[in-house]
Design an enzyme around this catalytic site. Structure first.
Site, PDB file in Angstrom:
ATOM      1  N   ASP A 204       0.817  -1.215   0.000  1.00 50.34           N
ATOM      2  CA  ASP A 204       0.000   0.000   0.000  1.00 50.34           C
ATOM      3  C   ASP A 204       0.853   1.269   0.000  1.00 50.34           C
ATOM      4  O   ASP A 204       0.437   2.318  -0.472  1.00 50.34           O
ATOM      5  CB  ASP A 204      -0.917  -0.014   1.237  1.00 50.34           C
ATOM      6  CG  ASP A 204      -1.642   1.304   1.429  1.00 50.34           C
ATOM      7  OD1 ASP A 204      -2.467   1.632   0.565  1.00 50.34           O
ATOM      8  OD2 ASP A 204      -1.385   1.999   2.427  1.00 50.34           O
ATOM      9  N   LEU A 285      -6.152   7.213   3.154  1.00 48.04           N
ATOM     10  CA  LEU A 285      -6.351   8.249   2.129  1.00 48.04           C
ATOM     11  C   LEU A 285      -5.222   8.289   1.095  1.00 48.04           C
ATOM     12  O   LEU A 285      -5.207   9.149   0.227  1.00 48.04           O
ATOM     13  CB  LEU A 285      -6.460   9.627   2.797  1.00 48.04           C
ATOM     14  CG  LEU A 285      -7.682   9.828   3.701  1.00 48.04           C
ATOM     15  CD1 LEU A 285      -7.586  11.141   4.434  1.00 48.04           C
ATOM     16  CD2 LEU A 285      -8.972   9.773   2.888  1.00 48.04           C
ATOM     17  N   ARG A 286      -4.298   7.336   1.211  1.00 47.43           N
ATOM     18  CA  ARG A 286      -3.161   7.344   0.297  1.00 47.43           C
ATOM     19  C   ARG A 286      -3.595   7.189  -1.162  1.00 47.43           C
ATOM     20  O   ARG A 286      -3.074   7.848  -2.055  1.00 47.43           O
ATOM     21  CB  ARG A 286      -2.177   6.242   0.689  1.00 47.43           C
ATOM     22  CG  ARG A 286      -0.758   6.515   0.240  1.00 47.43           C
ATOM     23  CD  ARG A 286       0.216   5.476   0.766  1.00 47.43           C
ATOM     24  NE  ARG A 286       0.814   5.873   2.025  1.00 47.43           N
ATOM     25  CZ  ARG A 286       0.852   5.133   3.117  1.00 47.43           C
ATOM     26  NH1 ARG A 286       0.296   3.941   3.127  1.00 47.43           N
ATOM     27  NH2 ARG A 286       1.430   5.558   4.209  1.00 47.43           N
ATOM     28  N   GLY A 287      -4.577   6.332  -1.394  1.00 46.34           N
ATOM     29  CA  GLY A 287      -5.073   6.095  -2.754  1.00 46.34           C
ATOM     30  C   GLY A 287      -5.650   7.358  -3.377  1.00 46.34           C
ATOM     31  O   GLY A 287      -5.395   7.667  -4.547  1.00 46.34           O
ATOM     32  N   VAL A 290      -2.625   9.843  -4.118  1.00 42.44           N
ATOM     33  CA  VAL A 290      -1.749   9.397  -5.208  1.00 42.44           C
ATOM     34  C   VAL A 290      -2.450   9.536  -6.562  1.00 42.44           C
ATOM     35  O   VAL A 290      -1.843   9.975  -7.541  1.00 42.44           O
ATOM     36  CB  VAL A 290      -1.284   7.931  -4.975  1.00 42.44           C
ATOM     37  CG1 VAL A 290      -0.601   7.377  -6.207  1.00 42.44           C
ATOM     38  CG2 VAL A 290      -0.327   7.858  -3.794  1.00 42.44           C
TER      39      VAL A 290
END
Length: 349
Positions: A204, A285-287, A290
């Site tokens: 992830d 919230l990384r998705g 990015v």
């Protein structure tokens, strides 16, 4: 020894046939390193290492402080070693040179000391100096760190690499002595899915995930074989054929870095990206972040200033597919789930 025998030719990036997903992921990361690196998974013999090494040849040179072990930026205090920072504060002159963007290969058997660097405790105690021997993270500062077979690397070491790549700093602590130095690099990992995937928690943290497969079309396979033979026969002549195309792409990357901050993405598009992530049950919230960054980098690369739904569609699979795995034994989505969710949210048939 003359210069010719010393010259090392790299297979040109623009001559590589197919593997568009991987090439796009790499270019977007060099435009905006904050995307967070690329994990490349694919069959053996699909040219993963060749493409990564070809990428470096496409990048413009960087300015560094001469004889500095950390590739310190002469103008950015965030990317300077302590020694250079001290000189700048004291207004001492520093010599600046241009070097090729560093590309560091991390060997599979590397120890943590080799990667992070070592502190000579004896010297530190006897002489009262912080005797530090920099490791591979120092050499990779402001460049690319490439780990082949990253899925076979010790999880703890992968964690260390991802921490440094995310924070831009490497901290080494031994016996109460602490050393910190800049380590801002683009982390590129590659591996063969047959040998196992990374744990979902580590996976992830890679910004993008590119899948590359062996090409099935006979005419493309023949073209790849011919390209390789021509390169090996006369690398200088082969490179000259692609020089103009390489130069144009290099200029596009330089220009994209300059205009990246001016690229706009409308609030409703950001909301839809978050809706896709929510529908796919993506943790954290990384998705979301990015996907937004990758879409902006793509727009900058194409010399535009406004993100469209089409731009998001081109990058969203690369940004989300590896975030859907909850179970380590589960396989990574090839893209259908992400694309279906995108079409529903963006109302595209």
């Amino acid at each position: 020894m003359n210069k010719k025998t010393n010259e090392r030719h790299v297979f040109p990036f623009m001559s590589i046939v197919g593997q568009e997903e991987m090439k796009l992921s790499l270019i977007l990361n060099v435009i905006d390193p904050k995307i967070g690196g690329v994990m490349i998974m694919g069959d053996r013999g699909t040219g993963k290492s060749t493409i990564v090494r070809a990428l470096v040849d496409l990048l413009p040179p960087i300015e560094v402080v001469e004889n500095d072990l950390y590739n310190s930026d002469p103008y950015d205090t965030e990317l300077m070693s302590d020694e250079v920072l001290e000189k700048v504060k004291n207004k001492e002159p520093i010599s600046v040179v241009k070097i090729k963007t560093p590309m560091i290969d991390l060997p599979l058997g590397a120890t943590e000391d080799r990667v992070c660097g070592t502190i000579d405790i004896e010297k530190a105690i006897s002489e009262g100096k912080k005797a530090f021997e920099p490791g591979l993270l120092a050499q990779a500062n402001r460049g690319i760190l490439y780990v082949d077979e990253v899925n076979l690397l010790d999880d703890h070491l992968v964690d260390v690499l991802l921490d440094s790549a995310a924070s831009g700093w490497n901290t080494v602590e031994r016996e109460g002595i602490s050393i910190c130095h800049p380590a801002k690099f683009i982390l590129i990992g590659s591996g063969n899915p047959e040998e196992g995937e990374l744990r979902p928690q580590l996976l992830d943290r890679f910004g993008m995930h590119a899948q590359i497969k062996t090409l099935k079309e006979p005419h493309l396979r023949v073209k790849i074989v011919q390209q390789r033979e021509l390169f090996e026969k006369n690398p200088k002549e082969f490179n000259a054929k692609y020089q103009e195309e390489q130069e144009k792409t290099r200029e596009r990357i330089v220009n994209a870095r300059k205009i990246l901050k001016t690229v706009q993405i409308k609030y409703e598009l950001l909301e839809k990206i978050s809706q896709v992530c929510s529908d796919l049950n993506v943790d954290g919230l990384r998705g979301d972040m990015v996907t937004s960054r990758a879409a902006k980098a793509l727009v900058a690369f194409e010399n535009r200033t406004e993100v469209t739904p089409k731009d998001i569609f081109r990058v969203i699979t690369l940004c989300l597919r590896h975030r859907l795995r909850k179970d380590p034994l589960q396989t990574i989505d090839s893209g259908f789930l992400v694309q279906d969710a995108f079409k529903k949210v963006f109302d595209i048939n």
